[in-house]
Design an enzyme around this catalytic site. Structure first.
Site, PDB file in Angstrom:
ATOM      1  N   SER A 141      23.675 -59.267  53.536  1.00 35.77           N
ATOM      2  CA  SER A 141      24.986 -58.638  53.636  1.00 35.77           C
ATOM      3  C   SER A 141      24.974 -57.278  52.957  1.00 35.77           C
ATOM      4  CB  SER A 141      26.052 -59.544  53.012  1.00 35.77           C
ATOM      5  OG  SER A 141      25.671 -59.889  51.688  1.00 35.77           O
ATOM      6  N   CYS A 165      24.023 -56.136  58.618  1.00 32.42           N
ATOM      7  CA  CYS A 165      22.834 -56.450  57.810  1.00 32.42           C
ATOM      8  C   CYS A 165      22.344 -57.783  58.336  1.00 32.42           C
ATOM      9  CB  CYS A 165      23.153 -56.543  56.318  1.00 32.42           C
ATOM     10  SG  CYS A 165      21.758 -57.179  55.353  1.00 32.42           S
TER      11      CYS A 165
END
Lengths: 101, 202
Positions: free
Chosen positions: B110, B106
């Site tokens: 995250s 990502c």
């Protein structure tokens, strides 16, 4: 080559778990979408802020923006929590009511 | 201010104090319930973990119809096993082949398939992984101890709040006839993020 997963706790400190749970609860409650959250959080990370500090800053920013938690109020209350901690003996849960004055 | 109150040397981390302040304000306004926060933390810190994803992968290895469903509509397929994202996100399963290795990141923050893998490990959240795996995936994978043959392509998938990826690693050789339960023990977290592969049978 494979390696076994290293056991890891997701949080290094209780406040990290707390702000995580707080954010998920607010999103569950519909205050903001998770997409909006990731954009605010990602912007703080992109500015070079450390992971959990960025998390808190992003949440504070979102709550300030919608008028729910003005920064002055957060700072004043954070100071009260600090006072309560100073007035609480070790081994006893810190309660806001214990802040003197 | 007079110091007529008992003073102790308890000191909160400044961030701890701010988080407590936020929670106090939100609780007073009725926007959160502290008990609900505790349940969320308990769930993601201790209850949900990579065993969920491993069960999905092992089933895909042993049940071709399920594998097909997982490839077409992973959100529904994993939902049928009780794994439903709380944020309404979709899941896409990406299948490794001898020619293609998949790895997930990502780059924004995250985003991660929590319901399948639990919360992300520290390295997944690190700026180094988030920026480098896109630019030089092979070098990053090598640092994880994963040296892919040169003919194997690497595909990097960037997760978002709405779409999270699950890597379905290759089934290890020498596991013919194994049950899904037994196979699941070979499926590591890292193999489902793509920074590892499934373990070989001992």
């Amino acid at each position: 080559m494979t390696r076994p997963d290293t056991p890891e706790t997701p949080f290094d400190a209780p406040w990290q778990a707390q702000v995580f749970g707080l954010t998920v609860a607010l999103s569950d409650g519909g205050l903001f979408t998770w997409d909006a959250w990731t954009r605010a959080f990602g912007a703080r990370l992109a500015a070079g802020v450390g992971y959990w500090d960025a998390w808190v800053q992003a949440l504070e920013g979102m709550l300030a923006q919608c008028g729910i938690a003005p920064p002055d109020e957060v700072t004043a209350l954070a100071n009260r929590w600090q006072d309560a901690a100073h007035a609480t003996p070790h081994g006893v849960a810190i309660r806001l009511e214990n802040a003197p004055g | 201010m007079p110091h007529d109150h008992p003073h102790h040397d308890n000191h909160l981390d400044p961030m701890d104090a701010r988080v407590r302040a936020l929670e106090t304000i939100l609780t007073r306004k009725g926007l959160v319930d502290p008990a609900a926060i505790d349940v969320i933390v308990e769930t993601y810190a201790h209850k949900v973990g990579p065993r969920n994803g491993a069960a999905v992968v092992a089933r895909a290895w042993t049940d071709p119809a399920f594998a097909d469903w997982l490839a077409r509509d992973a959100t529904a397929a994993v939902g049928s096993m009780g794994f439903t994202g709380r944020q309404g996100e979709h899941v896409q399963a990406v299948f490794n082949t001898p020619q293609t290795h998949n790895v997930v990141v990502c780059t924004l923050c995250s985003c991660y398939p929590w319901t399948l893998l639990g919360l992300p490990p520290v390295w997944y959240k690190s700026p180094a992984y988030r920026s480098r795996v896109v630019i030089e995936p092979r070098a990053v994978l090598a640092e994880f101890g994963l040296d892919l043959p040169p003919e194997c392509q690497v595909r990097v998938w960037d997760s978002t709040a709405e779409l999270r990826y699950l890597v379905v690693p290759l089934r290890p050789a020498g596991t013919e006839g194994w049950s899904a339960e037994r196979l699941a023990t070979l499926v590591t977290r890292d193999s489902m993020v793509g920074t590892g592969i499934a373990q070989a049978p001992q």
